[in-house]
Design an enzyme around this catalytic site. Structure first.
Site, mmCIF file in Angstrom:
data_model
loop_
_atom_site.group_PDB
_atom_site.id
_atom_site.type_symbol
_atom_site.label_atom_id
_atom_site.label_comp_id
_atom_site.label_asym_id
_atom_site.label_seq_id
_atom_site.Cartn_x
_atom_site.Cartn_y
_atom_site.Cartn_z
ATOM 1 N N ASN A 115 38.934 -90.581 26.167
ATOM 2 C CA ASN A 115 39.011 -91.609 25.638
ATOM 3 C C ASN A 115 40.399 -92.564 26.105
ATOM 4 O O ASN A 115 40.600 -93.743 25.813
ATOM 5 C CB ASN A 115 38.749 -92.124 24.109
ATOM 6 C CG ASN A 115 39.517 -91.491 23.343
ATOM 7 O OD1 ASN A 115 40.287 -90.458 23.699
ATOM 8 N ND2 ASN A 115 39.596 -91.802 21.841
ATOM 9 N N CYS A 116 41.308 -91.881 26.550
ATOM 10 C CA CYS A 116 42.456 -92.497 26.937
ATOM 11 C C CYS A 116 42.304 -93.336 28.216
ATOM 12 O O CYS A 116 41.393 -93.046 29.315
ATOM 13 C CB CYS A 116 43.292 -91.124 27.529
ATOM 14 S SG CYS A 116 44.873 -91.592 28.510
ATOM 15 N N ASP A 117 42.716 -94.426 28.163
ATOM 16 C CA ASP A 117 42.771 -95.499 29.421
ATOM 17 C C ASP A 117 43.241 -95.086 30.868
ATOM 18 O O ASP A 117 42.464 -95.175 31.723
ATOM 19 C CB ASP A 117 43.354 -96.996 29.110
ATOM 20 C CG ASP A 117 42.524 -97.556 27.911
ATOM 21 O OD1 ASP A 117 41.388 -97.352 27.735
ATOM 22 O OD2 ASP A 117 43.246 -98.185 27.581
#
Length: 114
Positions: free
Chosen positions: A9-11
Site C-alpha cells: 500500500n506504499c505510494d
C-alpha cells in the site's frame, strides 16, 4: 531476475510497480508484511546499501520512537528495529542482477534497465 521489496500500500511502491510494468520489466514483488522478512535478507541488503540509507526516518514508526532511541541509534539497534517494524525500511528496495537499489526514481530505473 528482478525483485521489488516493500509494502503493497506504499505510494512509492505503486509508482515503482507501475514503471516496471509500463517498461515491460518482469519482476517479482515481495511484500514485507505479507511474505515476511528474513534476517539474512536484511543483513545482505544492509551490506549492499548501509543501514543509514535503509532506515526510514520520515515514517510514522520512526517518529514514534522515544527521543533516547532516536539519539542512540546504531547499526545493531537499527537492524533490530527494521526487522521488528518493516515499515522502518525505506522503500522500495530493488534487486536486479544481484545489485541493490533503494528508492524509486524513474531516471535511475531507466539506467538500471537500459
Amino acid at each position: 531476475m528482478t525483485t521489488l521489496y516493500g509494502i503493497k500500500n506504499c505510494d512509492t511502491i505503486k509508482k515503482a510497480k507501475a514503471w516496471l510494468s509500463a517498461n515491460n520489466v518482469e519482476f517479482t514483488f515481495h511484500d514485507y508484511r505479507a511474505d515476511g522478512l528474513e534476517l539474512e535478507w536484511l543483513q545482505n541488503a544492509e551490506q549492499a546499501l548501509g543501514w543509514e540509507q535503509m532506515l526510514n526516518k520520515r515514517g510514522t514508526t520512526f517518529r514514534q520512537l522515544s527521543d533516547e532511541q532516536k539519539q542512540n541509534i546504531n547499526k545493531e539497534s537499527a537492524m533490530s528495529l527494521m526487522l521488528e517494524h518493516v515499515a522502518m525500511i525505506k522503500r522500495p528496495i530493488l534487486i536486479h542482477n544481484n545489485q541493490y537499489f533503494i528508492g524509486f526514481k524513474a531516471d535511475q530505473y531507466s539506467e538500471v534497465f537500459a
